[in-house]
Design a protein around this motif. Structure first.
Motif, PDB file in Angstrom:
ATOM      1  N   TRP A  20       0.764  -1.205  -0.133  1.00 22.47           N
ATOM      2  CA  TRP A  20       0.018   0.084  -0.153  1.00 22.47           C
ATOM      3  C   TRP A  20       0.771   1.200   0.122  1.00 22.47           C
ATOM      4  CZ3 TRP A  20      -5.041   1.317  -0.445  1.00 22.47           C
ATOM      5  CH2 TRP A  20      -5.588   2.794  -0.148  1.00 22.47           C
ATOM      6  N   ASN A  21       1.781   1.141   0.935  1.00 25.18           N
ATOM      7  CA  ASN A  21       2.803   2.383   1.084  1.00 25.18           C
ATOM      8  C   ASN A  21       3.566   2.619  -0.424  1.00 25.18           C
ATOM      9  OD1 ASN A  21       1.477   3.059   3.431  1.00 25.18           O
ATOM     10  ND2 ASN A  21       3.249   2.150   4.705  1.00 25.18           N
ATOM     11  N   LEU A  22       3.826   1.466  -0.832  1.00 23.97           N
ATOM     12  CA  LEU A  22       4.779   1.745  -2.134  1.00 23.97           C
ATOM     13  C   LEU A  22       3.954   2.046  -3.384  1.00 23.97           C
ATOM     14  CD1 LEU A  22       7.227  -1.336  -2.080  1.00 23.97           C
ATOM     15  CD2 LEU A  22       7.936   0.896  -1.451  1.00 23.97           C
ATOM     16  N   VAL A  23       2.851   1.456  -3.313  1.00 27.55           N
ATOM     17  CA  VAL A  23       1.789   1.763  -4.542  1.00 27.55           C
ATOM     18  C   VAL A  23       1.165   2.924  -4.417  1.00 27.55           C
ATOM     19  CG1 VAL A  23       0.000   0.912  -5.793  1.00 27.55           C
ATOM     20  CG2 VAL A  23       1.789  -0.541  -5.181  1.00 27.55           C
ATOM     21  N   VAL A  24       0.414   3.139  -3.291  1.00 29.66           N
ATOM     22  CA  VAL A  24      -0.431   4.430  -3.150  1.00 29.66           C
ATOM     23  C   VAL A  24       0.536   5.596  -2.602  1.00 29.66           C
ATOM     24  CG1 VAL A  24      -2.666   5.291  -2.125  1.00 29.66           C
ATOM     25  CG2 VAL A  24      -2.442   2.886  -3.005  1.00 29.66           C
ATOM     26  N   HIS A  25       0.985   5.221  -1.580  1.00 30.90           N
ATOM     27  CA  HIS A  25       1.258   6.424  -0.973  1.00 30.90           C
ATOM     28  C   HIS A  25       2.698   7.115  -1.684  1.00 30.90           C
ATOM     29  CE1 HIS A  25       2.017   9.188   2.528  1.00 30.90           C
ATOM     30  NE2 HIS A  25       3.201   8.643   2.774  1.00 30.90           N
ATOM     31  N   HIS A  26       3.495   6.356  -2.232  1.00 28.33           N
ATOM     32  CA  HIS A  26       4.750   6.651  -3.188  1.00 28.33           C
ATOM     33  C   HIS A  26       4.558   6.632  -4.313  1.00 28.33           C
ATOM     34  CE1 HIS A  26       6.745   7.321   0.718  1.00 28.33           C
ATOM     35  NE2 HIS A  26       6.945   5.842   0.797  1.00 28.33           N
ATOM     36  N   GLY A  27       3.540   5.949  -4.833  1.00 28.82           N
ATOM     37  CA  GLY A  27       3.244   5.902  -6.409  1.00 28.82           C
ATOM     38  C   GLY A  27       4.287   5.238  -7.237  1.00 28.82           C
ATOM     39  N   LEU A  28       4.687   4.173  -6.673  1.00 27.07           N
ATOM     40  CA  LEU A  28       5.762   3.427  -7.222  1.00 27.07           C
ATOM     41  C   LEU A  28       5.361   2.290  -8.042  1.00 27.07           C
ATOM     42  CD1 LEU A  28       8.395   3.631  -4.427  1.00 27.07           C
ATOM     43  CD2 LEU A  28       8.845   4.673  -6.792  1.00 27.07           C
ATOM     44  N   TRP A  29       5.701   1.833  -9.229  1.00 30.62           N
ATOM     45  CA  TRP A  29       5.187   0.804 -10.079  1.00 30.62           C
ATOM     46  C   TRP A  29       6.430  -0.310  -9.686  1.00 30.62           C
ATOM     47  CZ3 TRP A  29       1.755   0.575 -13.712  1.00 30.62           C
ATOM     48  CH2 TRP A  29       1.753  -0.678 -14.808  1.00 30.62           C
ATOM     49  N   GLN A  30       5.561  -1.403  -9.737  1.00 32.74           N
ATOM     50  CA  GLN A  30       6.164  -2.823  -9.089  1.00 32.74           C
ATOM     51  C   GLN A  30       6.288  -3.789  -9.849  1.00 32.74           C
ATOM     52  OE1 GLN A  30       6.618  -2.712  -5.448  1.00 32.74           O
ATOM     53  NE2 GLN A  30       5.939  -0.635  -5.960  1.00 32.74           N
ATOM     54  N   SER A  31       6.490  -3.703 -11.359  1.00 25.96           N
ATOM     55  CA  SER A  31       6.659  -4.688 -12.257  1.00 25.96           C
ATOM     56  C   SER A  31       8.035  -4.302 -13.264  1.00 25.96           C
ATOM     57  CB  SER A  31       5.429  -5.019 -13.017  1.00 25.96           C
ATOM     58  OG  SER A  31       5.758  -5.786 -14.374  1.00 25.96           O
ATOM     59  N   GLN A  36      -0.353  -4.903  -7.154  1.00 28.81           N
ATOM     60  CA  GLN A  36      -0.543  -3.443  -7.562  1.00 28.81           C
ATOM     61  C   GLN A  36      -1.689  -3.180  -7.999  1.00 28.81           C
ATOM     62  OE1 GLN A  36       2.890  -1.848 -10.079  1.00 28.81           O
ATOM     63  NE2 GLN A  36       1.500   0.124 -10.547  1.00 28.81           N
ATOM     64  N   LYS A  37      -2.469  -3.952  -8.869  1.00 31.72           N
ATOM     65  CA  LYS A  37      -3.534  -3.865  -9.518  1.00 31.72           C
ATOM     66  C   LYS A  37      -4.790  -4.034  -8.501  1.00 31.72           C
ATOM     67  CE  LYS A  37      -6.637  -5.162 -13.380  1.00 31.72           C
ATOM     68  NZ  LYS A  37      -6.802  -6.046 -14.465  1.00 31.72           N
ATOM     69  N   ALA A  38      -4.690  -4.746  -7.871  1.00 31.85           N
ATOM     70  CA  ALA A  38      -5.758  -4.927  -6.768  1.00 31.85           C
ATOM     71  C   ALA A  38      -5.621  -3.896  -5.748  1.00 31.85           C
ATOM     72  CB  ALA A  38      -5.391  -6.086  -5.861  1.00 31.85           C
ATOM     73  N   ILE A  39      -4.427  -3.393  -5.353  1.00 26.83           N
ATOM     74  CA  ILE A  39      -4.342  -2.224  -4.367  1.00 26.83           C
ATOM     75  C   ILE A  39      -4.797  -1.110  -5.138  1.00 26.83           C
ATOM     76  CG2 ILE A  39      -2.883  -0.652  -3.267  1.00 26.83           C
ATOM     77  CD1 ILE A  39      -1.318  -3.329  -2.290  1.00 26.83           C
ATOM     78  N   ALA A  40      -4.554  -0.627  -6.197  1.00 24.76           N
ATOM     79  CA  ALA A  40      -4.928   0.479  -7.128  1.00 24.76           C
ATOM     80  C   ALA A  40      -6.442   0.416  -7.069  1.00 24.76           C
ATOM     81  CB  ALA A  40      -4.225   0.653  -8.400  1.00 24.76           C
ATOM     82  N   THR A  41      -6.997  -0.502  -7.322  1.00 23.95           N
ATOM     83  CA  THR A  41      -8.386  -0.779  -7.726  1.00 23.95           C
ATOM     84  C   THR A  41      -9.067  -0.644  -6.219  1.00 23.95           C
ATOM     85  OG1 THR A  41      -8.324  -2.353  -9.351  1.00 23.95           O
ATOM     86  CG2 THR A  41     -10.360  -2.383  -8.198  1.00 23.95           C
ATOM     87  N   PHE A  42      -8.661  -0.945  -5.127  1.00 22.41           N
ATOM     88  CA  PHE A  42      -9.393  -0.964  -3.838  1.00 22.41           C
ATOM     89  C   PHE A  42      -9.229   0.654  -3.305  1.00 22.41           C
ATOM     90  CE2 PHE A  42      -9.175  -0.891   0.693  1.00 22.41           C
ATOM     91  CZ  PHE A  42     -10.048  -1.840   1.065  1.00 22.41           C
ATOM     92  N   GLN A  43      -8.159   1.258  -3.637  1.00 24.67           N
ATOM     93  CA  GLN A  43      -8.045   2.524  -3.245  1.00 24.67           C
ATOM     94  C   GLN A  43      -9.017   3.634  -4.110  1.00 24.67           C
ATOM     95  OE1 GLN A  43      -5.812   5.155  -5.577  1.00 24.67           O
ATOM     96  NE2 GLN A  43      -6.748   6.639  -4.489  1.00 24.67           N
ATOM     97  N   THR A  69      -7.329  -9.199   2.903  1.00 24.70           N
ATOM     98  CA  THR A  69      -7.981 -10.159   2.360  1.00 24.70           C
ATOM     99  C   THR A  69      -7.532 -10.351   0.981  1.00 24.70           C
ATOM    100  OG1 THR A  69      -9.574 -10.329   3.891  1.00 24.70           O
ATOM    101  CG2 THR A  69     -10.065 -11.617   2.023  1.00 24.70           C
ATOM    102  N   GLU A  70      -7.813  -9.080   0.218  1.00 31.28           N
ATOM    103  CA  GLU A  70      -7.675  -9.184  -1.322  1.00 31.28           C
ATOM    104  C   GLU A  70      -6.058  -9.512  -1.587  1.00 31.28           C
ATOM    105  OE1 GLU A  70      -9.639  -8.812  -3.808  1.00 31.28           O
ATOM    106  OE2 GLU A  70     -10.976  -9.248  -2.181  1.00 31.28           O
ATOM    107  N   VAL A  71      -5.171  -8.826  -0.691  1.00 30.79           N
ATOM    108  CA  VAL A  71      -3.840  -8.961  -1.003  1.00 30.79           C
ATOM    109  C   VAL A  71      -3.290 -10.782  -0.743  1.00 30.79           C
ATOM    110  CG1 VAL A  71      -1.327  -8.592  -0.325  1.00 30.79           C
ATOM    111  CG2 VAL A  71      -3.147  -6.662  -0.762  1.00 30.79           C
ATOM    112  N   LYS A  72      -3.668 -11.171   0.240  1.00 26.93           N
ATOM    113  CA  LYS A  72      -3.543 -12.359   0.467  1.00 26.93           C
ATOM    114  C   LYS A  72      -3.795 -13.552  -0.513  1.00 26.93           C
ATOM    115  CE  LYS A  72      -5.489 -14.188   4.479  1.00 26.93           C
ATOM    116  NZ  LYS A  72      -5.609 -14.597   5.935  1.00 26.93           N
ATOM    117  N   LYS A  73      -5.040 -13.373  -1.064  1.00 26.97           N
ATOM    118  CA  LYS A  73      -5.363 -14.379  -2.158  1.00 26.97           C
ATOM    119  C   LYS A  73      -4.208 -14.280  -3.443  1.00 26.97           C
ATOM    120  CE  LYS A  73     -10.404 -13.154  -1.709  1.00 26.97           C
ATOM    121  NZ  LYS A  73     -11.241 -12.473  -2.492  1.00 26.97           N
ATOM    122  N   ARG A  74      -3.618 -13.202  -3.702  1.00 30.23           N
ATOM    123  CA  ARG A  74      -2.696 -12.983  -4.488  1.00 30.23           C
ATOM    124  C   ARG A  74      -1.251 -13.404  -4.187  1.00 30.23           C
ATOM    125  NH1 ARG A  74      -6.876 -10.177  -5.023  1.00 30.23           N
ATOM    126  NH2 ARG A  74      -7.770  -9.446  -7.020  1.00 30.23           N
TER     127      ARG A  74
END
Length: 324
Positions: free
Chosen positions: A72-83, A93-100, A124-129
């Protein structure tokens, strides 16, 4: 392909430290890495090794709490691409962005600012992936020797040798993980987003506020500085007894109330040994309270004593005490 494994037993529980170092080197310098997943999960594993029970089992809930917070902090708070591909967004990353976006959460919010219910929904969403793509992959990178797991259960079981290895070299391993994660992110993100990237990665799971723990301690009747015994009311600080930079986790059993003078002076140091007995006594009193028992799951005095000794092996000298 190991990433698709649903369950696996550790192959060799009697490995030597030399063998673990070989696997560590393979993991960091030779394993295939298309996203930051394995670095993020290894970081979560290191942060939660202190939460293992007597059987060296670590719950998926604990692991993916840390993993979700990291991402969450990397993707949303800092806006960093993970791939490593701009054409392929990672599943987490997609799941977190969609959730936010779906919950209209401001991008400036860090994970700690999310209400508890939203945190749990996100985990719960992140754990699935994570269970699908990460646990088996890390198992394979470590030659099947790091842990036993079954995705239908809610925990993994660390190899005892790895458990002690992680504690013994935790500071070094954490720093190397942070560096490798930062180096990956630096390659695949815009220049303006990687400013102070190593610092962002290093403190990505550190709490923004410890007020919750101050309130719990005060409600339990703690109203003086743990170190100098002066009363603390308005200007109360919460101190990690074993420094956060080693333990990398926030647990009530490692917190004490402190006056500003003692907290500033202690900083990143380890208190002298007489305070170890004092915090163990405090914890015995706290865990006896019905309202706090959930904060002491998998805690015992021997574990705290062992962590204190491991932190000393990681370069923290037990030499600090209050002035005067």
């Amino acid at each position: 392909m190991s990433w698709s494994l649903q369950a696996a037993e550790m192959k060799n529980p009697y490995i030597l430290e030399e063998d673990i170092w070989k696997s560590i080197h393979y993991f960091f310098y030779h394993s295939k890495t298309t996203t930051t997943y394995k670095y993020g999960f290894f970081k979560a594993l290191l942060e939660n090794v202190a939460n293992a029970n007597e059987e060296k089992e670590i719950s998926f809930d604990d692991l993916f709490y840390s993993f979700s917070k990291i991402y969450w902090n990397l993707v949303v708070h800092h806006g960093l691409w993970q791939s490593n591909s701009r054409g392929q967004v990672s599943s987490v990353q997609k799941a977190i962005a969609t959730f936010q976006q779906g919950h209209e959460i401001p991008t400036e919010w860090n994970f700690d600012q999310l209400p508890g219910e939203l945190q749990q929904d996100l985990i719960t969403e992140v754990k699935k992936r994570g269970k699908k793509y990460v646990i088996g992959a890390l198992y394979g990178d470590f030659n099947g020797e790091i842990y036993t797991f079954n995705l239908k259960k809610n925990y993994l079981k660390l190899n005892l040798k790895y458990y002690h290895f992680f504690h013994t070299y935790k500071r070094i391993l954490t720093n190397v993980t942070n560096y490798q994660l930062a180096q990956f992110l630096e390659k695949f993100n815009e220049v303006e987003k990687v400013n102070q990237i190593l610092s962002k990665v290093e403190f990505v799971t550190k709490r923004q506020s410890l007020k919750e723990f101050a309130r719990l301690l005060q409600q339990a009747g703690v109203h003086q500085c743990f170190y100098c015994k002066k009363p603390v009311k308005k200007h109360v600080h919460v101190d990690h007894f074993i420094p956060w930079s080693y333990i990398q986790n926030d647990q009530l059993w490692n917190f004490v109330l402190s006056c500003p003078t003692c907290n500033t002076s202690k900083n990143n140091k380890l208190p002298i040994e007489k305070y170890l007995a004092a915090i163990m006594a405090q914890n015995e009193s706290l865990k006896a309270k019905e309202t706090l028992k959930d904060y002491f799951v998998n805690y015992n005095s021997e574990k705290l004593k062992t962590l204190y000794q491991y932190s000393e092996r990681n370069g923290f000298r037990k030499e600090w005490e209050p002035r005067g």
